[in-house]
Design a protein around this motif. Structure first.
Motif, short mmCIF file in Angstrom:
data_model
loop_
_atom_site.label_atom_id
_atom_site.label_comp_id
_atom_site.label_asym_id
_atom_site.label_seq_id
_atom_site.Cartn_x
_atom_site.Cartn_y
_atom_site.Cartn_z
N ILE A 1 17.36 -27.04 -8.35
CA ILE A 1 18.03 -28.27 -8.73
C ILE A 1 19.23 -27.90 -9.59
CG2 ILE A 1 17.83 -30.53 -9.85
CD1 ILE A 1 15.68 -30.39 -7.85
N ALA A 2 20.40 -28.35 -9.20
CA ALA A 2 21.59 -28.13 -10.01
C ALA A 2 21.62 -29.18 -11.11
CB ALA A 2 22.84 -28.23 -9.16
N LEU A 3 21.91 -28.74 -12.31
CA LEU A 3 21.89 -29.65 -13.45
C LEU A 3 23.25 -29.61 -14.13
CD1 LEU A 3 20.44 -31.43 -15.51
CD2 LEU A 3 19.47 -29.37 -16.53
N ASP A 4 23.75 -30.78 -14.50
CA ASP A 4 24.98 -30.91 -15.28
C ASP A 4 26.24 -30.64 -14.45
OD1 ASP A 4 26.53 -31.13 -17.77
OD2 ASP A 4 26.85 -28.99 -17.56
N ARG A 5 26.13 -29.74 -13.49
CA ARG A 5 27.28 -29.46 -12.63
C ARG A 5 26.80 -29.35 -11.20
NH1 ARG A 5 29.41 -24.28 -16.21
NH2 ARG A 5 28.89 -25.27 -18.18
N ILE A 6 27.58 -29.85 -10.29
CA ILE A 6 27.23 -29.71 -8.89
C ILE A 6 27.61 -28.31 -8.45
CG2 ILE A 6 27.85 -30.46 -6.57
CD1 ILE A 6 28.08 -33.32 -7.88
N LEU A 7 26.66 -27.59 -7.88
CA LEU A 7 26.90 -26.19 -7.57
C LEU A 7 27.25 -26.03 -6.10
CD1 LEU A 7 26.86 -23.27 -8.42
CD2 LEU A 7 24.38 -23.27 -8.26
#
Lengths: 330, 330
Positions: free
Chosen positions: A139-145
């Motif tokens: 899960i990407a958090l804070d930034r879209i990876l």
DNA sequence: GTGGTGTGTGTAACGCGTTACATATTATAT
DNA sequence: ATATAATATGTAACGCGTTACACACACCAC
């Protein structure tokens, strides 16, 4: 340490029966169950999770990747993920990546060897090719990876626009932006939000944007450059709070009164912004909530085997503190 | 994921030989070694650490227990321990204990089931009985937890004395102390250091000591109480920086000029002290160093099986910033 | 030639739970 | 009463590396 065999011997049953009691599955006679429970109690037996993991191929461990836990934005996120991890009886592994893709990949490989079950990742740097071949939930958090990954973020663009609109509303007439690193998706979105709010203004110039690196020192220098170049600036939107504090320091060092001559608003809502003088006005993210949500989403994906991509966007909230002040329209 | 059997089959050897190549032990014919290496390469084989752990009874994981990673003293410690952990190819587990002995014990038990190899612990709360029965290496960090445990700390008492002597030296004549929680050994030592420096002074009163809980808010309130009760105070030694910032805020809220009317010195040397206005004078611990040393000591104990108790004490260093100022002896 | 040492490799047991499968007994259905 | 299902428990294989032990061969010494 006692093993399941010891328990089986003491309770005069097979290890299979003990296992069934432990896992509450299959049929076990109530009386047998009691004998086994007593044996477990007596030997203070605890099952060996490593043996379990070996058989199941899963470890009940998840990891959080952050650029650097020393950056004050991350401890709260880490706390949230850890709390959620513990609530679900998982073990929490923390990795500092320094935004270095080689380190990230080395960590992923090392952790896969340990049958790690999933990763919550704050990163902007991994290569798309690599990401597509992850074999475990991420899960990407804070930034879209990467577009293929589930993510938990905030409305960076709209929130930034709101921040700049707020500066306008309190009477700022020349508003600049200290932007985060260009490669980070959230920095880009915040910049876009700023541009949304100012690009139609007749006073706007592209040189009102300076870049810092999501770091205190860089932001300080960027702010110094900006304010020397453009002394007319009376409002400043900074890409995050850590940089915002740097901006504040830079202004103070130049003898500029905040908020008297210059209003500063930043983004994130970390505690640091409450300890400065003046305290820092900010667009606060629900930091703990997004961390907890990401961890929860991850564990759900692990346990239900459902690999559907999910994205969730939380809303930031304006917190007015002392670094902004309404200007008299004299 | 390929297993050692796949490699053995492809290289036309037994799994024992593959294992010998992997671990560089036992005799292997150079040509065989090449065949095996090629097979490993071709299958992109990585040994399963869980299977290894099961056999060895060791996991190559260590944990750091901290009260709360959101307290700004701990991220740097965590970073140090994590760096050292990674350098030695271990995995880093982070646990927030909230200073709750039940949580601590629950963590230890859960991690033992995972064959955790050792723990670096920052704690003041565990019961001595439990500590004596740890079956894995433990290093106490920052605070002495039990006389039987190895530890890495700083010279809290001497450092505190030095802090107070410094206040005297710059002309403070009534010096008070905001102390940390009484149960924490380092808070106790810092209080003792303060007392060493002031108890012979004719102006000294025990009501010059107020207690906060190593927290920002409590310290703020304690400082307010203190300064209302004793407006003559012109020097304040605070048990740590986080509380120091609280003290600063309290003084400012009361309209007391720091450092004009009141000099404040704290303890720890965290970055937070550099972002306030005025910046905070402090007795800085070598935070990263003690964390790294504790992790190093732990891994050494794990790998050499030597369970001899070691204690190491680092030295704190005075960092003069803006919250203290020399008074004219008018 | 015989014994000893060093080299090279395989077989199988081991670490510890889990579970498919087999077997046995009891209960329910028809 | 007989077929069928539910209950209860054990045996053994499995997951995947590691290593003790056995065996085979080469080489050296005497």
């Amino acid at each position: 340490m006692a093993t399941i065999k010891d328990v089986a011997r003491l309770a005069e049953v097979s290890t299979a029966t003990v296992s069934r009691v432990l896992n509450r599955n299959g049929y076990v006679h109530p009386e047998t169950k009691v004998r086994v429970a007593k044996a477990i109690e007596q030997l203070n037996y605890r099952p060996n999770d490593v043996a379990r993991s070996l058989f199941k191929g899963r470890s009940k461990m998840i990891a959080l990747f952050v650029p650097d836990i020393m950056n004050p934005f991350f401890p709260e996120l880490a706390r949230a993920v850890e709390d959620m991890t513990r609530q679900h009886d998982y073990t929490f592994v923390l990795c500092n990546t320094d935004d270095d893709p080689d380190k990230e990949i080395a960590y992923v490989e090392a952790l896969k060897q340990k049958s790690l079950d999933g990763i919550v990742i704050v990163s902007s740097t991994m290569s798309g090719d690599y990401i597509k071949n992850f074999e475990i939930p991420v899960i990407a958090l804070d930034r879209i990876l990467h577009p293929s990954l589930s993510s938990v973020t905030v409305n960076n663009r709209a929130g930034s626009r709101q921040a700049v609109d707020y500066l306008k509303e309190i009477g700022c007439e020349r508003i600049a932006h200290i932007a985060g690193p260009e490669h980070a998706s959230n920095a880009k979105q915040r910049l876009d939000g700023y541009l949304d709010a100012v690009k139609e203004e007749d006073w706007f110039k592209y040189s009102y944007v300076e870049y810092g690196e999501y770091h205190f020192e860089e932001a300080k220098e960027a702010t110094k450059r900006l304010l020397e170049k453009h002394p007319e600036i009376d409002g400043l939107f900074v890409a995050n709070d850590l940089m915002g504090v740097g901006a504040l320091k830079a202004a103070q060092a130049m003898g500029i009164d905040v908020p008297g001559q210059l209003s500063i608003i930043a983004f994130d809502g970390i505690t640091l912004g409450e300890t400065t003088s003046p305290t820092l006005t900010t667009m606060a993210q629900p930091i703990y909530k997004i961390g907890a949500r990401a961890a929860d989403m991850l564990i759900r994906q692990i346990e239900q085997q459902e690999r559907t991509k999910q994205t969730e966007e939380f809303t930031v909230e304006l917190i007015e503190r002392e670094s902004t002040k309404r200007r008299d329209g004299s």
